[in-house]
Design a protein around this motif. Sequence first.
Motif, PDB file in Angstrom:
ATOM      1  N   VAL A  38       0.842  -1.200   0.000  1.00  0.00           N
ATOM      2  CA  VAL A  38       0.000   0.000   0.000  1.00  0.00           C
ATOM      3  C   VAL A  38       0.876   1.249   0.000  1.00  0.00           C
ATOM      4  CG1 VAL A  38      -1.618   1.362   1.378  1.00  0.00           C
ATOM      5  CG2 VAL A  38      -2.027  -1.080   1.032  1.00  0.00           C
ATOM      6  N   LEU A  39       1.926   1.240   0.829  1.00  0.00           N
ATOM      7  CA  LEU A  39       2.834   2.391   0.883  1.00  0.00           C
ATOM      8  C   LEU A  39       3.521   2.612  -0.454  1.00  0.00           C
ATOM      9  CD1 LEU A  39       4.216   4.597   2.573  1.00  0.00           C
ATOM     10  CD2 LEU A  39       5.954   2.910   3.217  1.00  0.00           C
ATOM     11  N   LEU A  40       4.049   1.536  -1.057  1.00  0.00           N
ATOM     12  CA  LEU A  40       4.706   1.675  -2.362  1.00  0.00           C
ATOM     13  C   LEU A  40       3.705   2.060  -3.442  1.00  0.00           C
ATOM     14  CD1 LEU A  40       7.128  -1.417  -2.348  1.00  0.00           C
ATOM     15  CD2 LEU A  40       7.740   0.986  -2.047  1.00  0.00           C
ATOM     16  N   GLY A  41       2.493   1.510  -3.353  1.00  0.00           N
ATOM     17  CA  GLY A  41       1.475   1.789  -4.361  1.00  0.00           C
ATOM     18  C   GLY A  41       1.007   3.225  -4.376  1.00  0.00           C
ATOM     19  N   TYR A  42       1.030   3.876  -3.222  1.00  0.00           N
ATOM     20  CA  TYR A  42       0.591   5.273  -3.153  1.00  0.00           C
ATOM     21  C   TYR A  42       1.755   6.253  -3.248  1.00  0.00           C
ATOM     22  CZ  TYR A  42      -4.265   4.150  -2.045  1.00  0.00           C
ATOM     23  OH  TYR A  42      -5.560   3.717  -2.110  1.00  0.00           O
ATOM     24  N   THR A  43       2.991   5.735  -3.407  1.00  0.00           N
ATOM     25  CA  THR A  43       4.150   6.635  -3.505  1.00  0.00           C
ATOM     26  C   THR A  43       4.934   6.374  -4.794  1.00  0.00           C
ATOM     27  OG1 THR A  43       5.415   5.085  -2.108  1.00  0.00           O
ATOM     28  CG2 THR A  43       4.373   6.970  -1.003  1.00  0.00           C
ATOM     29  N   VAL A  44       5.940   5.513  -4.729  1.00  0.00           N
ATOM     30  CA  VAL A  44       6.891   5.384  -5.846  1.00  0.00           C
ATOM     31  C   VAL A  44       6.461   4.375  -6.903  1.00  0.00           C
ATOM     32  CG1 VAL A  44       8.847   6.097  -4.423  1.00  0.00           C
ATOM     33  CG2 VAL A  44       8.235   3.668  -4.542  1.00  0.00           C
ATOM     34  N   MET A  45       5.486   3.526  -6.611  1.00  0.00           N
ATOM     35  CA  MET A  45       5.068   2.512  -7.586  1.00  0.00           C
ATOM     36  C   MET A  45       3.551   2.551  -7.750  1.00  0.00           C
ATOM     37  SD  MET A  45       7.512  -0.724  -6.514  1.00  0.00           S
ATOM     38  CE  MET A  45       7.099  -1.642  -8.002  1.00  0.00           C
ATOM     39  N   PRO A  46       3.024   3.583  -8.410  1.00  0.00           N
ATOM     40  CA  PRO A  46       1.559   3.757  -8.507  1.00  0.00           C
ATOM     41  C   PRO A  46       0.847   2.629  -9.252  1.00  0.00           C
ATOM     42  CG  PRO A  46       2.707   5.280  -9.967  1.00  0.00           C
ATOM     43  CD  PRO A  46       3.749   4.663  -9.097  1.00  0.00           C
ATOM     44  N   ASP A  47       1.573   1.884 -10.090  1.00  0.00           N
ATOM     45  CA  ASP A  47       0.943   0.798 -10.837  1.00  0.00           C
ATOM     46  C   ASP A  47       0.949  -0.530 -10.065  1.00  0.00           C
ATOM     47  OD1 ASP A  47       0.476   2.475 -12.999  1.00  0.00           O
ATOM     48  OD2 ASP A  47       2.422   2.047 -13.910  1.00  0.00           O
ATOM     49  N   LEU A  48       1.525  -0.527  -8.881  1.00  0.00           N
ATOM     50  CA  LEU A  48       1.602  -1.763  -8.102  1.00  0.00           C
ATOM     51  C   LEU A  48       0.215  -2.175  -7.616  1.00  0.00           C
ATOM     52  CD1 LEU A  48       3.348  -3.933  -6.681  1.00  0.00           C
ATOM     53  CD2 LEU A  48       3.531  -2.370  -4.734  1.00  0.00           C
ATOM     54  N   PHE A  49      -0.084  -3.460  -7.716  1.00  0.00           N
ATOM     55  CA  PHE A  49      -1.349  -4.011  -7.222  1.00  0.00           C
ATOM     56  C   PHE A  49      -1.295  -3.979  -5.694  1.00  0.00           C
ATOM     57  CE2 PHE A  49      -4.387  -7.462  -6.330  1.00  0.00           C
ATOM     58  CZ  PHE A  49      -5.440  -7.074  -7.140  1.00  0.00           C
ATOM     59  N   LYS A  50      -2.080  -3.103  -5.090  1.00  0.00           N
ATOM     60  CA  LYS A  50      -1.919  -2.808  -3.665  1.00  0.00           C
ATOM     61  C   LYS A  50      -2.259  -3.981  -2.744  1.00  0.00           C
ATOM     62  CE  LYS A  50      -2.713   2.114  -4.474  1.00  0.00           C
ATOM     63  NZ  LYS A  50      -2.834   1.940  -5.942  1.00  0.00           N
ATOM     64  N   ALA A  51      -3.117  -4.877  -3.194  1.00  0.00           N
ATOM     65  CA  ALA A  51      -3.468  -6.035  -2.355  1.00  0.00           C
ATOM     66  C   ALA A  51      -2.427  -7.147  -2.433  1.00  0.00           C
ATOM     67  CB  ALA A  51      -4.833  -6.581  -2.754  1.00  0.00           C
ATOM     68  N   ALA A  52      -1.371  -6.949  -3.205  1.00  0.00           N
ATOM     69  CA  ALA A  52      -0.372  -8.005  -3.403  1.00  0.00           C
ATOM     70  C   ALA A  52       0.264  -8.457  -2.091  1.00  0.00           C
ATOM     71  CB  ALA A  52       0.714  -7.513  -4.367  1.00  0.00           C
ATOM     72  N   GLY A  53       0.357  -7.556  -1.124  1.00  0.00           N
ATOM     73  CA  GLY A  53       0.987  -7.896   0.151  1.00  0.00           C
ATOM     74  C   GLY A  53       0.288  -9.009   0.902  1.00  0.00           C
ATOM     75  N   LEU A  54      -1.002  -9.233   0.598  1.00  0.00           N
ATOM     76  CA  LEU A  54      -1.724 -10.313   1.280  1.00  0.00           C
ATOM     77  C   LEU A  54      -1.241 -11.692   0.848  1.00  0.00           C
ATOM     78  CD1 LEU A  54      -5.502  -9.353   1.605  1.00  0.00           C
ATOM     79  CD2 LEU A  54      -3.853  -9.807   3.417  1.00  0.00           C
ATOM     80  N   LEU A  55      -0.442 -11.759  -0.199  1.00  0.00           N
ATOM     81  CA  LEU A  55       0.124 -13.044  -0.599  1.00  0.00           C
ATOM     82  C   LEU A  55       1.261 -13.470   0.324  1.00  0.00           C
ATOM     83  CD1 LEU A  55       0.152 -12.722  -4.499  1.00  0.00           C
ATOM     84  CD2 LEU A  55      -1.425 -14.029  -3.064  1.00  0.00           C
ATOM     85  N   LEU A  56       1.733 -12.561   1.200  1.00  0.00           N
ATOM     86  CA  LEU A  56       2.787 -12.928   2.146  1.00  0.00           C
ATOM     87  C   LEU A  56       2.332 -14.031   3.102  1.00  0.00           C
ATOM     88  CD1 LEU A  56       5.637 -12.500   3.273  1.00  0.00           C
ATOM     89  CD2 LEU A  56       4.707 -10.704   4.746  1.00  0.00           C
ATOM     90  N   PRO A  57       1.182 -13.897   3.796  1.00  0.00           N
ATOM     91  CA  PRO A  57       0.760 -15.008   4.656  1.00  0.00           C
ATOM     92  C   PRO A  57       0.375 -16.259   3.876  1.00  0.00           C
ATOM     93  CG  PRO A  57      -0.950 -13.308   4.557  1.00  0.00           C
ATOM     94  CD  PRO A  57       0.282 -12.737   3.931  1.00  0.00           C
ATOM     95  N   MET A  58      -0.027 -16.110   2.623  1.00  0.00           N
ATOM     96  CA  MET A  58      -0.335 -17.291   1.829  1.00  0.00           C
ATOM     97  C   MET A  58       0.943 -18.048   1.458  1.00  0.00           C
ATOM     98  SD  MET A  58      -3.629 -17.418   1.624  1.00  0.00           S
ATOM     99  CE  MET A  58      -3.594 -16.744   3.294  1.00  0.00           C
ATOM    100  N   GLY A  59       1.987 -17.315   1.064  1.00  0.00           N
ATOM    101  CA  GLY A  59       3.246 -17.951   0.690  1.00  0.00           C
ATOM    102  C   GLY A  59       4.032 -18.432   1.888  1.00  0.00           C
ATOM    103  N   TYR A  60       4.176 -17.565   2.904  1.00  0.00           N
ATOM    104  CA  TYR A  60       4.924 -17.931   4.107  1.00  0.00           C
ATOM    105  C   TYR A  60       4.119 -18.875   4.997  1.00  0.00           C
ATOM    106  CZ  TYR A  60       8.970 -14.773   3.713  1.00  0.00           C
ATOM    107  OH  TYR A  60      10.141 -14.169   3.333  1.00  0.00           O
ATOM    108  N   GLY A  61       2.917 -18.468   5.332  1.00  0.00           N
ATOM    109  CA  GLY A  61       2.142 -19.226   6.307  1.00  0.00           C
ATOM    110  C   GLY A  61       1.490 -20.470   5.750  1.00  0.00           C
TER     111      GLY A  61
END
Length: 485
Positions: free
Chosen positions: A123-146
């Motif tokens: 979300v931070l990167l998506g609203y600052t330096v990477m506006p095209d970043l899919f903001k919900a992508a971070g939720l894949l962290l618990p899916m991949g790690y957990g």
Amino acid sequence: MDLWDFSIWDFLVQMGILMVILLLANTLRRKIPFIRKSLVPTSVIAGILVLVLKECGALFGFIDEATMEAVTYHTLGLGFICIALKTSRGNPTKKQSKDIFDSGILTVSTYLMQGIIGLAVTVLLGYTVMPDLFKAAGLLLPMGYGQGSGQALNFGNIFEGYGFEGGAAFGLTIAAVGFVWACIGGVIYLNIMRRKGKFVPLTDQPRTFVSPEEVDAPNQIPLSESVDKFTIQVAIVMVVYFITFLVMQGVSWLCDQNYLGSFGINTVKPMLWGFNFLLGTIFAVVAKLIMKKLRKHNIMTRDYPNNFLLNRLGGFFFDLMIVAGIAAISLEALADLWIPLAIICVIGGFATMFYVDWVCKVRFPDYRIEQSVAFFGMLLGTASTGMILLREVDPNFKTPAANNLVLQSLPAILFGFPLMLLMGLAPQGDVQTLITFGVIIVFFVVMNILLFRGWIFRRKTGGNPSGGEGESGDTGSDAAENGNA
């Protein structure tokens, strides 16, 4: 039909390549001391080898990423069915039930923490330096790690349906890095504890052997008669998975008829197919209860599921899932995602390591080391990774850590189900992502209050903070130190 047509052999050729490289990885792990001491699972080594050879062109295009994704998807569901079909022995005590319950909360709260970290970064990167970043992508962290490569792939594909290009590769890469984190971090932790004399390494412990009764108990079907006993296990697992498919297909048909409107088509249907492993687990439990009832009323005269063989079958599915999951990664699809991927993986790994160790120090002080390494391995890799690390500390499973690792899944599913629902909401838009972010923060606070409330109450009343009453001397890390060091 032309038997020499490659389409007939395509899938078997790909499986053959995976198995050859798996055997090569096993040889490397056995013969190279550095790799052996790293405790990196053979399946992870094999997956990395396949990925490197594939990217270098050494496999001549024989490994198809779509096939590897399909194998990862199905082996996840089949592996969970194998676990769910296993019969339990006896009932846990009150203290064990509390520890299992709290272990499930620890699992869910770690997922939530990983989700908070992942969303904070994207979300931070998506609203600052990477506006095209899919903001919900971070939720894949618990899916991949957990959750591991299977769930990372499932939800990566769901996210791709909402516009996240490279979502599957993003999730699978997180899962692969998680295995490395679990092994390297776990080995560092174990080496520190070993130097302190807390335990004797597994290599210095006497070998254990499987009891013949585990394979061929008197009340079970014979090991081999007109049909092999292992064939029966495969048949039961496949029947349960087939029933799972029929139910998912039926519900999808209802969604396609527009009975639930756009919610059914856009949310229920993709989540349903993404939850194949959970539905398979539910139907496996139902099948087990039905067989138990039939056995009780002598309608079924023998016990058909065999824990030992189901363990072996489940181990095969999970090993294949890991190899195929890593092989399915497309480095080209990650070309524009390395920055958020690196930040998420590094911060998420450190946070998981310290959070799990801190919770185990406070909540499970009697066997902190055992619980820490087991759950650190599971919450970054898989349950098998946790077991590998645990066996280095507690090879005979004398502490409750192994039992907690296996049985925590029921409370974890109960409390983690809202998180799974949020996984379907977050990718639908930026507003939904921010709403999900706020909800999981609140949920994380609630889980930690629930996790530590009993501990605080027992401290105020003068009880054992771990919840044990005169048992810590037998099950704790101190006991392991005195008995094994």
